[in-house]
Design a protein around this motif. Sequence first.
Motif, mmCIF file in Angstrom:
data_model
loop_
_atom_site.group_PDB
_atom_site.id
_atom_site.type_symbol
_atom_site.label_atom_id
_atom_site.label_comp_id
_atom_site.label_asym_id
_atom_site.label_seq_id
_atom_site.Cartn_x
_atom_site.Cartn_y
_atom_site.Cartn_z
ATOM 1 N N GLU A 144 12.765 -6.192 -3.350
ATOM 2 C CA GLU A 144 10.756 -5.625 -3.214
ATOM 3 C C GLU A 144 11.083 -4.559 -1.972
ATOM 4 O O GLU A 144 10.290 -3.872 -2.684
ATOM 5 C CB GLU A 144 10.320 -7.131 -2.858
ATOM 6 C CG GLU A 144 9.997 -7.920 -4.001
ATOM 7 C CD GLU A 144 9.236 -8.905 -2.996
ATOM 8 O OE1 GLU A 144 8.316 -8.633 -1.817
ATOM 9 O OE2 GLU A 144 9.128 -9.965 -4.122
ATOM 10 N N ASP A 179 9.644 -0.446 -3.383
ATOM 11 C CA ASP A 179 8.868 -0.082 -2.676
ATOM 12 C C ASP A 179 9.201 1.180 -2.299
ATOM 13 O O ASP A 179 8.080 2.142 -2.085
ATOM 14 C CB ASP A 179 8.312 -1.202 -1.672
ATOM 15 C CG ASP A 179 7.565 -2.679 -2.652
ATOM 16 O OD1 ASP A 179 7.321 -2.940 -3.539
ATOM 17 O OD2 ASP A 179 7.478 -3.311 -1.148
ATOM 18 N N SER A 209 9.190 3.411 -4.747
ATOM 19 C CA SER A 209 7.807 4.004 -5.440
ATOM 20 C C SER A 209 7.002 4.955 -4.863
ATOM 21 O O SER A 209 6.870 6.012 -5.472
ATOM 22 C CB SER A 209 7.089 2.760 -6.020
ATOM 23 O OG SER A 209 7.211 1.578 -5.937
#
Length: 347
Positions: free
Chosen positions: A92, A96, A99
């Motif tokens: 994750e 992230d 992103s």
Amino acid sequence: MSTLTQAPAPTAPEGHPQQGRSPRRLIPRLGGTTWLVWRQHRAAFWTIIAVTLLSVAAMVFLRGQMMDYLRTLDPSEKKPGGLPPGFEPFGERLFDAGSYLGYLPVLAGVLLGAPLVAGDLETGTAKLVTSQSVSRLRWITTKLAVPAALIALSTGVLSAVYNWWWSPVRMSAQQMEWTSGVIFDVTGAMPVAYALLTFTVGVAVGMVLRRTLVSMVVTLGIVVAIGLVWDRFRVNLGHVMTVSTDKGVGPGAKQPELPAQAVQQGQGTDFITSSGDRLDWMTCLDKMDDAKAHTACLESKHVVGWSMDYLPIDQMHTMQWLGTAIMLTLTAAVTAFTVLWCRKRLL
């Protein structure tokens, strides 16, 4: 006298040992239009440098945590082609970070490119500078070159560090498709070319519209449109491969297996006939409620197995370089337009 001329450096007094020698500097002093551009936008430039250094430090720290976890695992717990148990939090964080890095082109175009020239036109600074000993060509060239060099350096460093973070799980992070923007657009040379394109687009918009706020809004819309087009076009840079079976499609028949980190293309797994033709996976779908009728329908069409299209991960670098070449070509075209507009219609 030009306002860009700097005061001469102080000289040593007569009789001093350094008399007659040129002063030595560890860091070369900026001068002329380069100094002016840096002086005008130093707050933005130092912010870029600081954010880059902090981001690099954060990614190095998070990668260290991930590697410590992977080293503590028993080799028997590592699944071939998959992620080890308990890896989700690390995945994750990796997702992230990718992103967040994906917003670099937006920031380069909207916050740096759009106000760069529009602000000078709006306040009259451009007219003041170009009315002295600085030509329009020299002014716009420096205005583009200094921020572009900093953008290329910062995005290149961030891309290299993120790729270094991702590489240990490159062949096992199945939930992070390499064709997505989270990976494809933030590794290799792609983020550099992407950010330079949006930056030059922002500068061109600012030069045409001549108003900072309006230019930023319009640039945001253009950058978003570029992103939407790019998301649909990206996978077309690769050469689609096909894997198929010929052992039937009934109970117990295995569907094709894709290589590690291969990304399936199309809507689903198609049927393949004995003649090599492909049928849509919805063939005989209306008879799914009756197993015998469904099997008879497929046999009547000579279906012998499944076929699946995919993109292998070993095409990633080739696709990235193709995408980089396309974006740099567009960047050169926008830059040429900006320079021509500056020379003919700036003031």
